[in-house]
Design a protein around this motif. Structure first.
Motif, PDB file in Angstrom:
ATOM      1  N   CYS A  66      15.117  24.638   3.822  1.00  0.00           N
ATOM      2  CA  CYS A  66      13.653  24.623   3.760  1.00  0.00           C
ATOM      3  C   CYS A  66      13.086  24.320   5.149  1.00  0.00           C
ATOM      4  CB  CYS A  66      13.181  23.568   2.763  1.00  0.00           C
ATOM      5  SG  CYS A  66      11.384  23.461   2.624  1.00  0.00           S
ATOM      6  N   HIS A  88      10.281  23.050   5.788  1.00  0.00           N
ATOM      7  CA  HIS A  88       9.398  21.887   5.828  1.00  0.00           C
ATOM      8  C   HIS A  88      10.122  20.671   6.399  1.00  0.00           C
ATOM      9  CE1 HIS A  88       7.510  18.275   3.756  1.00  0.00           C
ATOM     10  NE2 HIS A  88       6.665  18.630   4.703  1.00  0.00           N
ATOM     11  N   ALA A  89      11.191  20.252   5.753  1.00  0.00           N
ATOM     12  CA  ALA A  89      11.900  19.058   6.213  1.00  0.00           C
ATOM     13  C   ALA A  89      13.408  19.169   6.046  1.00  0.00           C
ATOM     14  CB  ALA A  89      11.374  17.813   5.507  1.00  0.00           C
ATOM     15  N   GLY A  90      13.913  20.368   5.812  1.00  0.00           N
ATOM     16  CA  GLY A  90      15.357  20.579   5.866  1.00  0.00           C
ATOM     17  C   GLY A  90      16.139  20.445   4.584  1.00  0.00           C
ATOM     18  N   CYS A  91      15.505  20.278   3.429  1.00  0.00           N
ATOM     19  CA  CYS A  91      16.259  20.267   2.172  1.00  0.00           C
ATOM     20  C   CYS A  91      16.788  21.673   1.891  1.00  0.00           C
ATOM     21  CB  CYS A  91      15.360  19.848   1.014  1.00  0.00           C
ATOM     22  SG  CYS A  91      14.862  18.124   1.041  1.00  0.00           S
ATOM     23  N   CYS A 118      11.797  24.868  -3.174  1.00  0.00           N
ATOM     24  CA  CYS A 118      12.406  23.649  -2.642  1.00  0.00           C
ATOM     25  C   CYS A 118      11.883  22.494  -3.478  1.00  0.00           C
ATOM     26  CB  CYS A 118      12.042  23.445  -1.180  1.00  0.00           C
ATOM     27  SG  CYS A 118      12.697  21.891  -0.537  1.00  0.00           S
ATOM     28  N   CYS A 157      12.323  19.327  -3.019  1.00  0.00           N
ATOM     29  CA  CYS A 157      12.016  18.074  -2.310  1.00  0.00           C
ATOM     30  C   CYS A 157      10.520  17.785  -2.314  1.00  0.00           C
ATOM     31  CB  CYS A 157      12.545  18.130  -0.881  1.00  0.00           C
ATOM     32  SG  CYS A 157      14.328  17.880  -0.816  1.00  0.00           S
ATOM     33  N   HIS A 158       9.699  18.757  -1.898  1.00  0.00           N
ATOM     34  CA  HIS A 158       8.253  18.535  -1.849  1.00  0.00           C
ATOM     35  C   HIS A 158       7.473  19.713  -2.417  1.00  0.00           C
ATOM     36  CE1 HIS A 158      10.143  16.440   1.678  1.00  0.00           C
ATOM     37  NE2 HIS A 158       9.619  15.414   1.026  1.00  0.00           N
ATOM     38  N   GLY A 159       8.183  20.662  -3.036  1.00  0.00           N
ATOM     39  CA  GLY A 159       7.500  21.743  -3.751  1.00  0.00           C
ATOM     40  C   GLY A 159       7.174  23.003  -2.975  1.00  0.00           C
ATOM     41  N   ALA A 160       7.721  23.175  -1.794  1.00  0.00           N
ATOM     42  CA  ALA A 160       7.438  24.413  -1.054  1.00  0.00           C
ATOM     43  C   ALA A 160       8.035  25.605  -1.791  1.00  0.00           C
ATOM     44  CB  ALA A 160       8.010  24.344   0.351  1.00  0.00           C
ATOM     45  N   PRO A 171       4.126  22.495   1.176  1.00  0.00           N
ATOM     46  CA  PRO A 171       3.878  22.030   2.544  1.00  0.00           C
ATOM     47  C   PRO A 171       4.497  22.891   3.655  1.00  0.00           C
ATOM     48  CG  PRO A 171       5.570  20.694   1.520  1.00  0.00           C
ATOM     49  CD  PRO A 171       5.051  21.629   0.461  1.00  0.00           C
TER      50      PRO A 171
HETATM   51  S1  FES Z   1      11.843  19.839   2.526  1.00  0.00           S
HETATM   52 FE1  FES Z   1      11.304  21.510   1.277  1.00  0.00          FE
HETATM   53  S2  FES Z   1       9.295  21.124   0.654  1.00  0.00           S
HETATM   54 FE2  FES Z   1       9.765  19.466   1.948  1.00  0.00          FE
END
Ligand code: FES
Length: 153
Positions: A97, A99-102, A114, A116-119, A132
């Motif tokens: 992802c 956004h932050a690497g998940c 994703c 983690c935060h819904g992207a 995000p």
């Molecule tokens: S790491 Fe994927 S939405 Fe934040």
């Protein structure tokens, strides 16, 4: 007569916006030196250097990737997300992802998700479609031959 050959970064003949700054000049010199180095070892450009190092791998059988779905393959020591947004059309992405690497972990409709935060990302283009993340997924070169999905990186 206009003097086009003078070093104008410190002159008073041009406005501030017309003058190349020292960082630009340094960057240009560095890129020129890198290009000369690549030329000296027989590689004309950075993209040719990347292509020379790329390998093609069989990722999976095409039947492993559902239409409008995705399949996570382990290829060449890394994970590759392969999608089939339309019958016979295959795409491949880095499942990380932006956004932050998940690692992407599911699908919703035709979007990769994703958790983690819904992207969400388009399974066709990799472009962000919600959440995000505002940068698309890294694309991986993909081809189909003899019933197999092949990726090159
Ligand atoms: S790491 Fe994927 S939405 Fe934040």
């Amino acid at each position: 007569m206009t003097d086009t050959a003078h070093a104008c970064s410190n002159c008073s003949q041009h406005g501030e916006a017309e003058r190349p700054n020292r960082a630009d000049l340094t960057r240009r010199k560095a890129l020129a030196a890198f290009g000369a180095f690549l030329g000296s070892i027989g590689l004309a450009t950075a993209s040719e250097a990347a292509n020379a190092a790329a390998k093609t791998y069989v990722a999976c059988k095409t039947s492993k990737v559902p239409v409008k779905g995705a399949y996570l393959a382990k290829v060449g020591g890394r994970s590759i997300l392969i999608t089939q947004p339309k019958k016979g059309v295959f795409r491949a992405f880095d499942p990380t992802c932006t956004h932050a690497g998940c690692q992407l972990s599911g699908m919703s409709g035709t979007n990769l998700v994703c958790n983690c935060h819904g992207a969400t990302f388009s399974s066709d283009s990799g472009a962000p479609t919600g959440g995000p993340a505002n940068v698309g997924l890294a694309k991986i070169k993909v081809a189909v031959a003899a019933g197999s999905v092949r990726v090159t990186f």
